[in-house]
Design a protein around this motif. Structure first.
Motif, short mmCIF file in Angstrom:
data_model
loop_
_atom_site.label_atom_id
_atom_site.label_comp_id
_atom_site.label_asym_id
_atom_site.label_seq_id
_atom_site.Cartn_x
_atom_site.Cartn_y
_atom_site.Cartn_z
N PRO A 10 -29.01 -33.52 -20.04
CA PRO A 10 -30.19 -33.11 -19.27
C PRO A 10 -29.85 -32.81 -17.81
N GLU A 11 -28.88 -33.55 -17.24
CA GLU A 11 -28.46 -33.28 -15.86
C GLU A 11 -27.87 -31.88 -15.73
N VAL A 33 -24.30 -26.86 -26.88
CA VAL A 33 -25.30 -27.61 -27.63
C VAL A 33 -26.25 -28.22 -26.61
N LEU A 34 -27.51 -27.89 -26.71
CA LEU A 34 -28.49 -28.37 -25.74
C LEU A 34 -28.81 -29.84 -25.98
N PRO A 35 -29.25 -30.56 -24.96
CA PRO A 35 -29.49 -32.00 -25.09
C PRO A 35 -30.45 -32.34 -26.23
N PRO A 403 -36.22 -32.91 -25.57
CA PRO A 403 -35.08 -32.24 -26.24
C PRO A 403 -34.86 -30.84 -25.66
N ALA A 404 -33.57 -30.49 -25.47
CA ALA A 404 -33.15 -29.17 -25.00
C ALA A 404 -33.56 -28.89 -23.56
N ASP A 405 -33.88 -29.93 -22.81
CA ASP A 405 -34.38 -29.70 -21.46
C ASP A 405 -33.75 -30.70 -20.49
#
Length: 416
Positions: A10-11, A33-35, A403-405
């Motif tokens: 996320p950071e 791969v996104l968080p 998620p993803a952010d």
């Protein structure tokens, strides 16, 4: 050659410099791969490439019918939808998954056209008085207290909720109950999310029936009656989905943006002092804050509709691609030296000057409303209240992430 994907935190996602600067220098689009997700995607970070991706007809939103690459894992869009909607009854979840961001071509145009016509400049401009009165009333009540007020939970969320209720046409007598359902669904503690969803759907169906019989000047009436020759009219399900689009995109994202915009100015006292001394800069401060924050850091997943090369990267049919809007809005090639610097006097060229509202056919329908509400809030909270200041130490603020952010504020205590 297949490269090992970079797992973003996320950071990473919310840092406008960080990994994005490194990715921009790579020849090919990086695989990341996104968080909170498992599926690698190609991440577009350069401003010019992001803008091109959002208008590239060979990058589509709807994966149905596309052949998946042989080594494809799960679908990142499905991962996000599952995280968001799995807990809802199937007969109601369909209203949530009918988001305009997930459609392409003629189907997207069919669903969007009535909304575009309903979001007239005149209708949005007419809301200014309501936004000003509602914001002033909320702030007056909060300022009467001795302790700092939470300008996210006690101001931004109620304000954006009331604005959507006014736009949609929720009648005054029904508004407390409907706003309660919206709160439970959109930004409550999660204990009554399903009850909020069911309450909103049932009420919107009743409202649609009333407006079909007796139209007024609200948005539901416009959607129910404004069908052009050759167009397929929106049925009840389409209309309910349209209202949920407004709730999903018109309440939580704008409320979070307002909170983050206020915090950005508290974090930059020189810029805040200049805005208070030169309130005429408000017109420039709004787009600069939109660029600087870019609340939707990562856009919807796109899929290659065929084998082709994009941004010097070979894509195969079905390959997922995602645009990093925050990275694009901090690209030095577009914004010059130190794009991570907040400058409320920044001059933009034609158009928005940023991609916070997207670009192309999926450009945010509520952009004009977002700009209006932001200008009212900055005026009433910061310019008209020159003593307004952060109510806790900066390191005492609480954040969470999805998620993803990246991270988002959970509360914003402010002394008014």
């Amino acid at each position: 050659m297949t490269t090992t994907p970079v797992r973003l935190t996320p950071e990473d996602v919310e840092n406008p410099v960080g990994a994005y600067a490194r990715f921009r220098e790579q020849t090919e689009l990086p695989r990341v791969v996104l968080p909170g997700l498992d599926t690698p995607v190609r991440l577009v970070t350069r401003y010019a490439d992001v803008k091109a991706a959002l208008t590239e007809p060979r990058l589509v939103r709807d994966r149905a019918g596309l052949a998946a690459p042989a080594d494809a894992g799960s679908d990142p869009q499905d991962e996000l939808l599952a995280a968001a909607f799995d807990s809802f009854p199937a007969e109601y979840a369909g209203y949530l998954s009918g988001h305009l961001a997930l459609f392409d071509g003629e189907e997207h145009a069919r669903r969007r056209a009535p909304l575009t016509r309903a979001f007239t400049a005149r209708r949005i401009a007419a809301l200014r008085g309501f936004v000003e009165r509602t914001a002033a009333e909320l702030l007056a009540d909060l300022a009467a207290r001795d302790e700092p007020a939470d300008l996210l939970g006690e101001f931004a969320y109620p304000l954006t909720t009331q604005v959507i209720c006014e736009l949609v046409g929720v009648e005054e007598a029904d508004r407390p109950q409907v706003c309660g359902w919206i709160r439970d669904f959109a930004y409550g503690d999660g204990s009554r999310t399903v009850e909020g969803l069911v309450g909103i759907v049932d009420h919107v169906k009743e409202l649609i029936a009333r407006r079909r019989a007796e139209p007024t000047g609200d948005l539901v009436s416009a959607l129910a009656h404004d069908t052009r020759e050759g167009e397929q009219p929106l049925d009840e399900d389409d209309l309910v989905a349209a209202v949920f689009l407004l709730i999903n995109t018109g309440i939580t994202p704008p409320a979070l943006f307002l909170a983050h915009g206020l915090l950005a100015l508290f974090d930059h006292p020189d810029q805040l002092a200049r805005l208070r001394a030169e309130p005429q800069l408000l017109e420039r401060a709004v787009p600069e804050l939109l660029r600087y924050i870019t609340l939707v850091r990562i856009g919807a997943t796109l899929y290659a509709a065929e084998d082709f090369t994009f941004a010097r990267t070979a894509l195969r049919t079905g390959d997922p691609v995602t645009v990093a809007l925050l990275a694009a809005d901090h690209d030095p090639k577009e914004y010059g030296e130190a794009p991570e610097r907040l400058d409320i006097a920044r001059e933009f060229g034609r158009g928005d000057g940023h991609l916070a509202f997207g670009h192309g056919a999926h450009y945010c329908l509520g952009a004009a409303l977002g700009r209006l509400v932001t200008s009212v809030v900055l005026d009433q909270v910061l310019i008209r209240r020159p003593e307004a200041a952060l109510g806790v130490a900066r390191d005492g603020l609480e954040f969470g992430h999805w998620p993803a952010d990246g991270f988002h504020l959970l509360r914003l205590p402010v002394r008014l």
